[in-house]
Scaffold this active site. Structure first.
Site, PDB file in Angstrom:
ATOM      1  N   ASN A 155     -10.689  -0.543  15.896  1.00 39.23           N
ATOM      2  CA  ASN A 155     -11.065   0.072  14.626  1.00 39.23           C
ATOM      3  C   ASN A 155     -11.380  -1.058  13.654  1.00 39.23           C
ATOM      4  O   ASN A 155     -10.477  -1.722  13.152  1.00 39.23           O
ATOM      5  CB  ASN A 155      -9.898   0.929  14.130  1.00 39.23           C
ATOM      6  CG  ASN A 155     -10.207   1.606  12.813  1.00 39.23           C
ATOM      7  OD1 ASN A 155     -11.251   1.376  12.200  1.00 39.23           O
ATOM      8  ND2 ASN A 155      -9.286   2.446  12.368  1.00 39.23           N
ATOM      9  N   ARG A 159     -13.936   3.063  17.086  1.00 35.09           N
ATOM     10  CA  ARG A 159     -14.065   4.034  15.997  1.00 35.09           C
ATOM     11  C   ARG A 159     -15.306   3.668  15.180  1.00 35.09           C
ATOM     12  O   ARG A 159     -15.412   2.546  14.683  1.00 35.09           O
ATOM     13  CB  ARG A 159     -12.836   3.999  15.104  1.00 35.09           C
ATOM     14  CG  ARG A 159     -12.994   4.883  13.896  1.00 35.09           C
ATOM     15  CD  ARG A 159     -11.836   4.742  12.940  1.00 35.09           C
ATOM     16  NE  ARG A 159     -12.032   5.632  11.808  1.00 35.09           N
ATOM     17  CZ  ARG A 159     -11.848   5.264  10.541  1.00 35.09           C
ATOM     18  NH1 ARG A 159     -11.448   4.051  10.241  1.00 35.09           N
ATOM     19  NH2 ARG A 159     -12.063   6.113   9.571  1.00 35.09           N
ATOM     20  N   HIS A 189     -13.039  11.196   8.590  1.00 34.92           N
ATOM     21  CA  HIS A 189     -11.646  11.371   9.053  1.00 34.92           C
ATOM     22  C   HIS A 189     -11.575  12.517  10.063  1.00 34.92           C
ATOM     23  O   HIS A 189     -10.518  13.135  10.245  1.00 34.92           O
ATOM     24  CB  HIS A 189     -10.668  11.714   7.910  1.00 34.92           C
ATOM     25  CG  HIS A 189     -10.388  10.592   6.957  1.00 34.92           C
ATOM     26  ND1 HIS A 189     -10.124  10.823   5.622  1.00 34.92           N
ATOM     27  CD2 HIS A 189     -10.311   9.264   7.133  1.00 34.92           C
ATOM     28  CE1 HIS A 189      -9.906   9.671   5.014  1.00 34.92           C
ATOM     29  NE2 HIS A 189     -10.012   8.696   5.921  1.00 34.92           N
ATOM     30  N   GLY A 208      -4.333   8.943   2.909  1.00 33.02           N
ATOM     31  CA  GLY A 208      -4.041   7.528   3.158  1.00 33.02           C
ATOM     32  C   GLY A 208      -4.767   6.719   2.111  1.00 33.02           C
ATOM     33  O   GLY A 208      -4.998   7.205   1.003  1.00 33.02           O
ATOM     34  N   GLY A 265      -7.865   5.993   2.300  1.00 37.53           N
ATOM     35  CA  GLY A 265      -8.935   6.965   2.167  1.00 37.53           C
ATOM     36  C   GLY A 265      -8.267   8.335   2.205  1.00 37.53           C
ATOM     37  O   GLY A 265      -7.249   8.499   2.869  1.00 37.53           O
ATOM     38  N   ARG A 293     -11.419   4.340  -4.147  1.00 37.98           N
ATOM     39  CA  ARG A 293     -12.653   5.133  -4.331  1.00 37.98           C
ATOM     40  C   ARG A 293     -12.432   6.236  -5.355  1.00 37.98           C
ATOM     41  O   ARG A 293     -11.360   6.847  -5.393  1.00 37.98           O
ATOM     42  CB  ARG A 293     -13.077   5.772  -3.007  1.00 37.98           C
ATOM     43  CG  ARG A 293     -13.608   4.775  -2.007  1.00 37.98           C
ATOM     44  CD  ARG A 293     -13.903   5.451  -0.667  1.00 37.98           C
ATOM     45  NE  ARG A 293     -13.228   4.728   0.398  1.00 37.98           N
ATOM     46  CZ  ARG A 293     -12.925   5.240   1.581  1.00 37.98           C
ATOM     47  NH1 ARG A 293     -13.217   6.493   1.870  1.00 37.98           N
ATOM     48  NH2 ARG A 293     -12.310   4.508   2.487  1.00 37.98           N
ATOM     49  N   ASP A 347      -1.391   0.880  -3.920  1.00 42.43           N
ATOM     50  CA  ASP A 347      -0.302   1.225  -2.997  1.00 42.43           C
ATOM     51  C   ASP A 347       0.662   2.203  -3.669  1.00 42.43           C
ATOM     52  O   ASP A 347       1.235   1.894  -4.714  1.00 42.43           O
ATOM     53  CB  ASP A 347       0.435  -0.042  -2.570  1.00 42.43           C
ATOM     54  CG  ASP A 347       1.410   0.249  -1.451  1.00 42.43           C
ATOM     55  OD1 ASP A 347       2.312   1.091  -1.639  1.00 42.43           O
ATOM     56  OD2 ASP A 347       1.271  -0.360  -0.378  1.00 42.43           O
ATOM     57  N   GLY A 389       0.625  11.231   2.724  1.00 36.13           N
ATOM     58  CA  GLY A 389       0.975  12.600   3.123  1.00 36.13           C
ATOM     59  C   GLY A 389       2.242  12.659   3.955  1.00 36.13           C
ATOM     60  O   GLY A 389       3.051  13.578   3.839  1.00 36.13           O
ATOM     61  N   HIS A 416       4.697  10.267   3.989  1.00 35.33           N
ATOM     62  CA  HIS A 416       5.883   9.582   3.455  1.00 35.33           C
ATOM     63  C   HIS A 416       6.229   9.877   2.001  1.00 35.33           C
ATOM     64  O   HIS A 416       7.346   9.611   1.581  1.00 35.33           O
ATOM     65  CB  HIS A 416       5.708   8.067   3.599  1.00 35.33           C
ATOM     66  CG  HIS A 416       5.520   7.630   5.005  1.00 35.33           C
ATOM     67  ND1 HIS A 416       6.513   7.755   5.954  1.00 35.33           N
ATOM     68  CD2 HIS A 416       4.451   7.105   5.645  1.00 35.33           C
ATOM     69  CE1 HIS A 416       6.062   7.304   7.111  1.00 35.33           C
ATOM     70  NE2 HIS A 416       4.815   6.917   6.957  1.00 35.33           N
ATOM     71  N   GLU A 437      -4.877   8.699  15.180  1.00 39.37           N
ATOM     72  CA  GLU A 437      -6.311   8.631  15.483  1.00 39.37           C
ATOM     73  C   GLU A 437      -6.571   7.832  16.758  1.00 39.37           C
ATOM     74  O   GLU A 437      -7.478   8.150  17.522  1.00 39.37           O
ATOM     75  CB  GLU A 437      -7.053   8.010  14.293  1.00 39.37           C
ATOM     76  CG  GLU A 437      -7.070   8.938  13.090  1.00 39.37           C
ATOM     77  CD  GLU A 437      -7.455   8.240  11.795  1.00 39.37           C
ATOM     78  OE1 GLU A 437      -6.596   7.538  11.227  1.00 39.37           O
ATOM     79  OE2 GLU A 437      -8.603   8.394  11.353  1.00 39.37           O
TER      80      GLU A 437
HETATM   81  P1  ADP Z   1      -5.260   3.845   5.896  1.00 38.36           P
HETATM   82  O1  ADP Z   1      -6.232   4.785   5.279  1.00 38.36           O
HETATM   83  O2  ADP Z   1      -5.493   2.412   5.511  1.00 38.36           O
HETATM   84  O3  ADP Z   1      -4.991   4.057   7.372  1.00 38.36           O
HETATM   85  P2  ADP Z   1      -2.530   4.797   5.549  1.00 38.36           P
HETATM   86  O4  ADP Z   1      -2.667   6.119   6.188  1.00 38.36           O
HETATM   87  O5  ADP Z   1      -1.715   3.757   6.214  1.00 38.36           O
HETATM   88  O6  ADP Z   1      -3.932   4.191   5.110  1.00 38.36           O
HETATM   89  O7  ADP Z   1      -1.927   5.054   4.091  1.00 38.36           O
HETATM   90  C1  ADP Z   1      -1.752   4.034   3.161  1.00 38.36           C
HETATM   91  C2  ADP Z   1      -1.103   4.605   1.917  1.00 38.36           C
HETATM   92  O8  ADP Z   1       0.140   5.214   2.278  1.00 38.36           O
HETATM   93  C3  ADP Z   1      -0.777   3.558   0.858  1.00 38.36           C
HETATM   94  O9  ADP Z   1      -1.115   4.043  -0.423  1.00 38.36           O
HETATM   95  C4  ADP Z   1       0.726   3.430   0.960  1.00 38.36           C
HETATM   96  O10 ADP Z   1       1.297   3.093  -0.252  1.00 38.36           O
HETATM   97  C5  ADP Z   1       1.132   4.821   1.359  1.00 38.36           C
HETATM   98  N1  ADP Z   1       2.459   4.794   1.964  1.00 38.36           N
HETATM   99  C6  ADP Z   1       2.808   4.251   3.140  1.00 38.36           C
HETATM  100  N2  ADP Z   1       4.145   4.378   3.331  1.00 38.36           N
HETATM  101  C7  ADP Z   1       4.629   5.009   2.230  1.00 38.36           C
HETATM  102  C8  ADP Z   1       5.936   5.439   1.804  1.00 38.36           C
HETATM  103  N3  ADP Z   1       7.023   5.210   2.547  1.00 38.36           N
HETATM  104  N4  ADP Z   1       6.019   6.061   0.617  1.00 38.36           N
HETATM  105  C9  ADP Z   1       4.941   6.291  -0.146  1.00 38.36           C
HETATM  106  N5  ADP Z   1       3.698   5.910   0.191  1.00 38.36           N
HETATM  107  C10 ADP Z   1       3.548   5.282   1.364  1.00 38.36           C
END
Ligand code: ADP
Length: 390
Positions: A11, A77, A166, A196, A198, A227, A268, A318, A320, A370
């Site tokens: 990816n 991907r 996605h 995430g 995205g 974005r 983040d 979503g 966490h 994925e």
């Molecule tokens: P990507 O699109 O890069 O694959 P991810 O699905 O890994 O992204 O999601 C990244 C986002 O998830 C970031 O904003 C990060 O802060 C958030 N995130 C990851 N772990 C946690 C957590 N334990 N609590 C809150 N947000 C989290």
């Protein structure tokens, strides 16, 4: 591991290369890694060629030789499949050439994947390489959802439609949701929220998407890490005319310096949460804008579907961030959504239900995967075509 068949999933982003060696049958991941800051001045990885060699080195440090480990395919991907690519596609020179042409539609996303495909095909010449497209799942979006209300000849000539992205995640998660509920996919109306870096939402009826929030590119829809999501397109020519910004600059601003980063200086969500707790008003506003947009899409998709059985959260935020889930669904009891506060806040992993037992609409959290979905697509595609069949 005698007899094991493995797929290497690659990816590739503009400055990163995520790789995972995975057994598509058992779903077991044998090794995974992420090489970041490719091409940046301070980085020891100048290009994707070096990055892929580095990935192979990392695998061999884990005791895995990619050439002898039972590799049956390499899965790539690819973000944008345009109007033609909507199935996992075996890569040959002609397909790679067509993917290069598609870079016009997705200048920020497709070129790194094409680069990575070229390097990987040279380095692993003996195994089939398969492209799996982020747009594929949404290829047959109903015309009413896929069509922009613009001059239809222009749209036709330039292939302007809502493609959706996605897709691998939305499909995987919706299938898992049916399995978790123990109900056939064909009987379910679903909303999937992939949150995430995205972020996108989809409405899915009987396993088929009926709407999704991303459009011609992955810029449309929800507020994301960097974005903007939906904006009035007039902002663009207003900036062009009055702020003297060029097209590339505006594109970069909307894709790389907007969203949570643009509003709060931080993308983040873990860090954003701390900033909100410390009383940072910009972080608070960014969060409120994010949640407001999310609630609008949930409401829209409840209406599009008419009847909804299940709503599922996935991806980093979503899976966490329980506060996002709580705030996105607060006050929706009359719409059929009742979270169980305890279940939602419980520090759990894995697929789980977070709605109360009498909520008419089940709310789930399901980790997306994925890479596994891509690996399974690859295995299916390579098994469907015996070696030398093309
Ligand atoms: P990507 O699109 O890069 O694959 P991810 O699905 O890994 O992204 O999601 C990244 C986002 O998830 C970031 O904003 C990060 O802060 C958030 N995130 C990851 N772990 C946690 C957590 N334990 N609590 C809150 N947000 C989290």
């Amino acid at each position: 591991m005698a007899g094991s068949r493995l797929v290497l999933v690659l990816n590739s982003g503009s400055s990163s290369l995520k790789f995972q060696l995975i057994d598509p049958v058992s779903g077991i991941s044998r090794a995974a890694g992420n090489i970041e800051r490719i091409g940046e001045a301070s980085s020891s990885v100048p290009d994707h060629d070096t990055a892929l060699r580095r990935a192979f080195d990392m695998l061999s440090e884990d005791g895995i030789d990619v050439r002898t480990c039972g590799l049956v395919a390499v899965g790539h991907r690819v973000v944008h499949g345009g109007k033609d690519f909507h199935r996992p596609t075996l890569l040959d020179d002609a397909v790679v050439a067509r993917l290069e042409e598609l870079s016009v539609l997705a200048p920020l996303h497709n070129p790194p994947a094409v680069l990575c495909i070229k390097v990987a095909r040279t380095m692993l010449a003996d195994v089939p390489h398969v492209a799996v497209f982020d747009t594929a799942f949404f290829h047959d979006l109903p015309a009413a959802a896929a069509t922009y209300a613009i001059d239809r000849d222009l749209a036709e000539t330039w292939q302007i439609r809502r493609y959706g992205f996605h897709g691998t995640s939305h499909r995987y998660v919706s299938e898992r949701a049916a399995a978790v509920l123990g109900r056939p996919l064909e009987t379910l109306n679903q909303i999937v929220l992939h949150l995430g870096n995205g972020a996108s939402a989809s409405a899915i009826a009987a396993g088929r998407p009926v709407d999704t929030s991303m459009g011609l590119t992955p810029l449309e829809g929800l507020v994301m890490g960097t974005r903007s999501g939906d904006v009035d397109p007039s902002i663009m020519w207003y900036l062009w005319r009055t702020a003297n910004m060029g097209v590339d600059e505006i594109e970069s601003m909307l894709n790389h310096r907007s969203g949570m980063l643009g509003l709060a200086g931080e993308r983040d969500f873990r860090r954003l949460r701390q900033m909100i707790e410390q009383g940072d008003p910009a972080a608070r506003l960014a969060y409120d804008v994010f949640v407001h947009r999310l609630r609008k899409y949930i409401g829209a998709y409840l209406a599009v579907l008419g009847h909804t059985d299940v709503l599922t959260f996935t991806a980093g935020i979503g899976e966490h961030d329980s506060a996002v889930r709580r705030d996105a669904l607060a006050g929706m009891a009359e719409l059929g959504i009742e979270l169980d506060a305890g279940r939602n806040a419980a520090p759990a992993g894995g697929a789980r239900q977070i709605s109360s037992d009498n909520s008419p609409i089940a709310v789930l959290v399901i980790p997306t995967n994925e890479e596994l979905a891509i690996a399974r697509d690859c295995l299916q595609e390579t098994e469907a075509r015996p070696a030398g069949s093309d």
